[in-house]
Design a protein around this motif. Structure first.
Motif, PDB file in Angstrom:
ATOM      1  N   GLU A 133       8.010  -6.271 -17.122  1.00 40.83           N
ATOM      2  CA  GLU A 133       8.105  -6.104 -15.723  1.00 40.83           C
ATOM      3  C   GLU A 133       7.659  -4.591 -15.265  1.00 40.83           C
ATOM      4  OE1 GLU A 133      11.899  -6.268 -13.668  1.00 40.83           O
ATOM      5  OE2 GLU A 133      12.672  -6.086 -15.477  1.00 40.83           O
ATOM      6  N   ASP A 134       7.780  -3.652 -16.074  1.00 40.66           N
ATOM      7  CA  ASP A 134       6.977  -2.467 -16.072  1.00 40.66           C
ATOM      8  C   ASP A 134       5.646  -2.538 -16.099  1.00 40.66           C
ATOM      9  OD1 ASP A 134       9.425  -1.072 -15.788  1.00 40.66           O
ATOM     10  OD2 ASP A 134       9.538  -0.485 -17.726  1.00 40.66           O
ATOM     11  N   GLU A 135       5.148  -3.240 -17.128  1.00 43.89           N
ATOM     12  CA  GLU A 135       3.626  -3.372 -17.349  1.00 43.89           C
ATOM     13  C   GLU A 135       2.958  -4.252 -15.880  1.00 43.89           C
ATOM     14  OE1 GLU A 135       0.195  -2.968 -19.270  1.00 43.89           O
ATOM     15  OE2 GLU A 135       2.123  -2.172 -19.687  1.00 43.89           O
ATOM     16  N   VAL A 136       3.769  -5.019 -15.550  1.00 44.07           N
ATOM     17  CA  VAL A 136       3.368  -5.910 -14.257  1.00 44.07           C
ATOM     18  C   VAL A 136       3.357  -4.695 -12.935  1.00 44.07           C
ATOM     19  CG1 VAL A 136       4.180  -7.821 -12.338  1.00 44.07           C
ATOM     20  CG2 VAL A 136       4.208  -8.299 -14.863  1.00 44.07           C
ATOM     21  N   PHE A 137       4.213  -4.029 -12.827  1.00 45.56           N
ATOM     22  CA  PHE A 137       4.330  -3.289 -11.818  1.00 45.56           C
ATOM     23  C   PHE A 137       3.191  -2.091 -11.855  1.00 45.56           C
ATOM     24  CE2 PHE A 137       6.645   0.470  -9.318  1.00 45.56           C
ATOM     25  CZ  PHE A 137       6.207   0.050  -8.160  1.00 45.56           C
ATOM     26  N   ARG A 138       3.000  -1.677 -12.943  1.00 44.51           N
ATOM     27  CA  ARG A 138       2.098  -0.479 -13.284  1.00 44.51           C
ATOM     28  C   ARG A 138       0.648  -1.022 -13.007  1.00 44.51           C
ATOM     29  NH1 ARG A 138      -1.561   1.205 -17.228  1.00 44.51           N
ATOM     30  NH2 ARG A 138      -0.691  -0.519 -18.756  1.00 44.51           N
ATOM     31  N   ARG A 139       0.507  -2.254 -13.319  1.00 41.89           N
ATOM     32  CA  ARG A 139      -0.875  -2.910 -13.052  1.00 41.89           C
ATOM     33  C   ARG A 139      -1.160  -3.046 -11.485  1.00 41.89           C
ATOM     34  NH1 ARG A 139      -3.890  -5.125 -17.741  1.00 41.89           N
ATOM     35  NH2 ARG A 139      -2.628  -4.365 -19.582  1.00 41.89           N
ATOM     36  N   TRP A 140      -0.072  -3.606 -11.131  1.00 38.55           N
ATOM     37  CA  TRP A 140      -0.079  -3.803  -9.437  1.00 38.55           C
ATOM     38  C   TRP A 140      -0.495  -2.355  -8.534  1.00 38.55           C
ATOM     39  CZ3 TRP A 140      -0.221  -7.813  -6.080  1.00 38.55           C
ATOM     40  CH2 TRP A 140       0.256  -7.609  -4.885  1.00 38.55           C
ATOM     41  N   ASP A 191       0.842  -1.241   0.010  1.00 38.31           N
ATOM     42  CA  ASP A 191      -0.077   0.175  -0.118  1.00 38.31           C
ATOM     43  C   ASP A 191       0.845   1.168  -0.078  1.00 38.31           C
ATOM     44  OD1 ASP A 191      -2.146  -1.629  -0.171  1.00 38.31           O
ATOM     45  OD2 ASP A 191      -2.633  -1.270   2.299  1.00 38.31           O
ATOM     46  N   PHE A 192       1.778   1.212   0.686  1.00 36.70           N
ATOM     47  CA  PHE A 192       3.011   2.268   0.905  1.00 36.70           C
ATOM     48  C   PHE A 192       3.565   2.641  -0.651  1.00 36.70           C
ATOM     49  CE2 PHE A 192       7.304   3.827   1.493  1.00 36.70           C
ATOM     50  CZ  PHE A 192       6.956   5.028   1.837  1.00 36.70           C
ATOM     51  N   VAL A 193       3.927   1.633  -1.182  1.00 33.50           N
ATOM     52  CA  VAL A 193       4.619   1.690  -2.487  1.00 33.50           C
ATOM     53  C   VAL A 193       3.419   2.274  -3.578  1.00 33.50           C
ATOM     54  CG1 VAL A 193       5.437   0.487  -4.379  1.00 33.50           C
ATOM     55  CG2 VAL A 193       6.270  -0.094  -2.230  1.00 33.50           C
ATOM     56  N   ALA A 194       2.329   1.723  -3.469  1.00 32.88           N
ATOM     57  CA  ALA A 194       1.284   1.989  -4.577  1.00 32.88           C
ATOM     58  C   ALA A 194       0.920   3.627  -4.326  1.00 32.88           C
ATOM     59  CB  ALA A 194      -0.037   1.422  -4.509  1.00 32.88           C
ATOM     60  N   GLU A 195       0.916   4.037  -3.039  1.00 30.16           N
ATOM     61  CA  GLU A 195       0.097   5.249  -2.840  1.00 30.16           C
ATOM     62  C   GLU A 195       1.371   6.270  -3.130  1.00 30.16           C
ATOM     63  OE1 GLU A 195      -0.764   5.310   1.378  1.00 30.16           O
ATOM     64  OE2 GLU A 195      -2.320   3.574   1.006  1.00 30.16           O
ATOM     65  N   PRO A 242      10.551  10.457  -7.563  1.00 29.28           N
ATOM     66  CA  PRO A 242      11.780  10.525  -7.677  1.00 29.28           C
ATOM     67  C   PRO A 242      12.641   8.985  -7.312  1.00 29.28           C
ATOM     68  CG  PRO A 242      11.183  12.451  -6.751  1.00 29.28           C
ATOM     69  CD  PRO A 242       9.927  11.695  -6.638  1.00 29.28           C
ATOM     70  N   HIS A 243      11.544   8.428  -6.662  1.00 33.52           N
ATOM     71  CA  HIS A 243      12.042   6.920  -6.002  1.00 33.52           C
ATOM     72  C   HIS A 243      11.365   5.676  -6.806  1.00 33.52           C
ATOM     73  CE1 HIS A 243      14.522   8.764  -2.686  1.00 33.52           C
ATOM     74  NE2 HIS A 243      13.231   9.269  -2.209  1.00 33.52           N
ATOM     75  N   TYR A 244      10.998   6.138  -7.984  1.00 37.28           N
ATOM     76  CA  TYR A 244      10.105   5.409  -8.603  1.00 37.28           C
ATOM     77  C   TYR A 244      10.823   3.924  -8.698  1.00 37.28           C
ATOM     78  CZ  TYR A 244       7.193   3.184 -12.070  1.00 37.28           C
ATOM     79  OH  TYR A 244       6.278   2.219 -12.837  1.00 37.28           O
ATOM     80  N   PHE A 245      11.914   3.702  -9.334  1.00 41.45           N
ATOM     81  CA  PHE A 245      12.746   2.499  -9.404  1.00 41.45           C
ATOM     82  C   PHE A 245      13.038   1.887  -8.047  1.00 41.45           C
ATOM     83  CE2 PHE A 245      13.167   4.777 -13.542  1.00 41.45           C
ATOM     84  CZ  PHE A 245      12.720   3.967 -14.402  1.00 41.45           C
ATOM     85  N   THR A 246      13.462   2.802  -7.070  1.00 42.17           N
ATOM     86  CA  THR A 246      13.727   2.176  -5.764  1.00 42.17           C
ATOM     87  C   THR A 246      12.484   1.481  -5.279  1.00 42.17           C
ATOM     88  OG1 THR A 246      15.482   3.760  -5.610  1.00 42.17           O
ATOM     89  CG2 THR A 246      14.798   2.616  -3.515  1.00 42.17           C
ATOM     90  N   LEU A 247      11.411   1.992  -5.395  1.00 41.69           N
ATOM     91  CA  LEU A 247      10.074   1.591  -4.948  1.00 41.69           C
ATOM     92  C   LEU A 247       9.781   0.139  -5.452  1.00 41.69           C
ATOM     93  CD1 LEU A 247       8.195   4.801  -4.411  1.00 41.69           C
ATOM     94  CD2 LEU A 247       8.859   3.044  -2.411  1.00 41.69           C
ATOM     95  N   MET A 248      10.034  -0.063  -7.105  1.00 42.27           N
ATOM     96  CA  MET A 248       9.814  -0.964  -7.853  1.00 42.27           C
ATOM     97  C   MET A 248      10.584  -2.179  -7.225  1.00 42.27           C
ATOM     98  SD  MET A 248      10.289  -2.060 -11.695  1.00 42.27           S
ATOM     99  CE  MET A 248       9.323  -0.779 -12.480  1.00 42.27           C
ATOM    100  N   ARG A 286      14.220  -4.810   3.938  1.00 46.44           N
ATOM    101  CA  ARG A 286      14.560  -3.948   5.085  1.00 46.44           C
ATOM    102  C   ARG A 286      15.407  -3.119   4.813  1.00 46.44           C
ATOM    103  NH1 ARG A 286      17.555  -6.514  10.324  1.00 46.44           N
ATOM    104  NH2 ARG A 286      17.949  -4.407  11.691  1.00 46.44           N
ATOM    105  N   SER A 287      16.664  -3.459   4.121  1.00 42.95           N
ATOM    106  CA  SER A 287      17.799  -2.492   3.812  1.00 42.95           C
ATOM    107  C   SER A 287      17.397  -1.353   2.897  1.00 42.95           C
ATOM    108  CB  SER A 287      18.869  -3.288   3.255  1.00 42.95           C
ATOM    109  OG  SER A 287      18.606  -3.924   1.971  1.00 42.95           O
ATOM    110  N   THR A 288      16.421  -1.719   2.049  1.00 42.42           N
ATOM    111  CA  THR A 288      16.062  -0.609   0.961  1.00 42.42           C
ATOM    112  C   THR A 288      14.865   0.305   1.868  1.00 42.42           C
ATOM    113  OG1 THR A 288      16.109  -2.184  -0.889  1.00 42.42           O
ATOM    114  CG2 THR A 288      14.560  -0.325  -1.046  1.00 42.42           C
ATOM    115  N   MET A 289      14.349  -0.041   2.716  1.00 45.22           N
ATOM    116  CA  MET A 289      13.602   0.869   3.314  1.00 45.22           C
ATOM    117  C   MET A 289      14.202   1.611   4.437  1.00 45.22           C
ATOM    118  SD  MET A 289       9.978  -1.044   4.427  1.00 45.22           S
ATOM    119  CE  MET A 289      10.698  -2.755   4.897  1.00 45.22           C
ATOM    120  N   GLU A 290      15.458   1.146   4.884  1.00 45.98           N
ATOM    121  CA  GLU A 290      16.096   2.054   5.851  1.00 45.98           C
ATOM    122  C   GLU A 290      16.800   3.040   4.963  1.00 45.98           C
ATOM    123  OE1 GLU A 290      18.995  -1.035   7.138  1.00 45.98           O
ATOM    124  OE2 GLU A 290      17.873  -1.418   8.983  1.00 45.98           O
TER     125      GLU A 290
END
Length: 548
Positions: free
Chosen positions: A494-501, A265-269, A281-287, A301-305
């Protein structure tokens, strides 16, 4: 005149291949030997290698390169491949053929500085490099995935046409996709005039109403024999090892399931365009974060940190709370327990465990050691010698190899037959490459593929599409790429998968959006099957009774 001179010199008239004894770890098959001899003896080094996927066109090209170099017929070679395959080609040409190619990247490039160069077509044809590439006057040019040259109006086609090397190899399993003009364009690159001018070709071979179905097929097939070699699996005596695919559904703990939903939910929002987009600005990191959750909480966890340290508009307090929960659930991950049970049930048989992330790899290795299994480890940050030692230890005695995506590209790992996808890449080509490390020509034993996934995750949706809808795991390695090639969408799968999610507001919408994507790919697989049948009917093939 050139053809006559080559025949007189004997380069194309040889009855044997002198390079075969120098190849390392290459199992030579009769159809490959026959194709190489025909390229040199009958086609004067200019040919479309159009074998069906999985029959080793890369090996055929490598043998021809080595042969011409050993005979002194060429000194300089340019190999043009998709950017993602440059390193794989470089490794394979060195490890199997002892050919020391360099990959040309960046503004300077290696054009003219090194005799053996690999590059992407996009880099070589760029206006910054075009003149220097032409000025290098390469003796031999190889183009992999040459179906990208089917359109004569593209920069790629014009670039290869302008190069006009003495020898030219075009590698593609699908010389025609939508229009017979594509076949004309490729044939003209290899040997202009073979099928006449386009006006003659249209008059003699196109039926008018259907661009994909020719007339006068026997005559066209005869003409194509002077530019094309195509072998089908049915034309060989090769047997391909069967492949058994299992899905190991991981039962997430309630805490893991809740955290997956909260972080999703956090990523999608954060990335939804209509929200003003603090996460853009963090689009690819969030993916990557979304992918890491399907792999291990240690990786996520390391990415969220890192995001919490540099939020750039993201909710810092929320990120820190999610990171703390990830630390808690990563102490006893349910996925690791499922993996250990699976490995214990293999009876000591060798297996390769693949993951996309180093943090996940470390978690797996630690868990295996605690259970009494010492694994071999392979990743891209290791030196050449370390990699070789690790693979040799795996070959010689260790049961398990834990590998990242860099795992053994171009290497022969067919002494193992079990592949475990600890996490599932959203890109089907990455999955194919993993399986292809063990399931390829020469594998003598049934291959077992184990996919680990948890229900309700993005990986479960991807698995539903790839396994149940288009039956990807029944395909020969290489065919999935052809199917995706017929799927006319902008951007990657994979971009299409993430976008639909992230654009889906809930499970019901998500299910509908992924069902639509599945239907698109089902249609693409049908189109690929029709193309394959059409090309088998049209193109010249090696008669079974005439195999080498």
């Amino acid at each position: 005149m050139r053809a006559e001179a080559e025949r007189w010199a004997g380069w194309a008239g040889t009855a044997r291949l002198i390079s075969l004894d120098s190849l390392r770890g290459v199992e030579r098959f009769p159809h490959q030997i026959k194709a190489c001899l025909k390229v040199m003896r009958d086609l004067n080094g200019r040919a479309i290698l159009a074998d069906e996927v999985g029959l080793g066109k890369t090996i055929e090209a490598g043998i021809v390169l080595k042969e011409y170099l050993l005979r002194g017929a060429v000194r300089t070679i340019l190999v043009l491949v998709p950017a993602s395959l440059c390193e794989q080609w470089r490794a394979e040409l060195w490890e199997k053929f002892e050919l020391d190619f360099v990959v040309s990247r960046g503004p300077a490039g290696q054009w003219g500085r090194h005799p053996l160069v690999i590059s992407s077509l996009e880099t070589a044809r760029h206006e910054r490099h075009r003149r220097r590439v032409r000025g290098a006057n390469y003796d031999l040019v190889v183009v992999d995935e040459a179906h990208r040259l089917r359109n004569h109006l593209t920069l790629g086609w014009k670039f290869i046409n302008d190069l006009n090397p003495r020898y030219l190899l075009l590698l593609t399993a699908t010389p025609v996709q939508n229009d017979m003009r594509e076949l004309y364009n490729l044939s003209t690159l290899v040997r202009p005039g073979t099928v006449g001018t386009f006006s003659q070709f249209r008059r003699d071979f196109l039926s008018g109403h259907d661009k994909r179905s020719p007339r006068n097929t026997p005559r066209l097939r005869t003409l194509l024999e002077s530019v094309m070699i195509r072998t089908r699996r049915a034309d060989t005596d090769l047997t391909f090892a069967p492949r058994k695919v299992e899905t190991l559904w991981v039962s997430q703990s309630p805490a893991e399931r809740l955290l997956y939903q909260q972080v999703s939910d956090f990523v999608a929002e954060s990335v939804r365009a209509d929200s003003g987009g603090p996460g853009r600005p963090h689009y690819f990191t969030l993916m990557v974060l979304q992918k890491e959750m399907g792999s291990s909480w240690a990786a996520a966890r390391s990415t969220m940190e890192r995001l919490a340290q540099h939020p750039d508009g993201l909710e810092t307090r929320r990120l820190k709370a999610l990171t703390a929960r990830a630390a808690e659930v990563s102490r006893s991950p349910s996925k690791i327990r499922s993996l250990l049970r699976s490995v214990a049930g293999m009876g000591g048989e060798k297996c390769i465990i693949f993951t996309q992330f180093r943090a996940t790899q470390d978690t797996i290795v630690e868990a295996l050691r605690e259970s009494g299994i010492e694994p071999a480890v392979f990743h891209g940050e290791m030196g050449w010698r370390e990699k070789e030692e690790s693979l040799e230890n795996f070959r010689a005695g260790l049961q398990v190899l834990v590998s990242t995506e860099a795992g053994g590209e171009g290497r022969n790992l067919q002494f193992c037959r079990i592949v475990v996808n600890y996490d599932l890449p959203w890109n089907p080509m990455r999955i194919e490459q993993r399986i292809g490390r063990v399931h390829r020509l020469g594998q003598e034993h049934p291959v077992r593929v184990i996919n680990l996934a948890a229900r309700g995750t993005i990986e479960a949706y991807v698995l539903e599409i790839l396994d149940r809808k288009i039956r990807m795991f029944e395909l020969v390695v290489g065919e999935m790429e052809e199917i995706l090639g017929t799927w006319q969408q902008h951007g990657s799968f994979e971009d299409e998968v993430f976008r639909r999610w992230v654009e889906s507001s809930g499970p019901r919408m998500r299910k509908r959006r992924f069902a639509e994507l599945a239907q698109h790919l089902v249609v693409a697989r049908r189109l690929y099957q029709k193309q394959k049948e059409r090309q088998n009917w049209l193109f010249p093939v090696v008669p079974k009774e005439d195999k080498a």
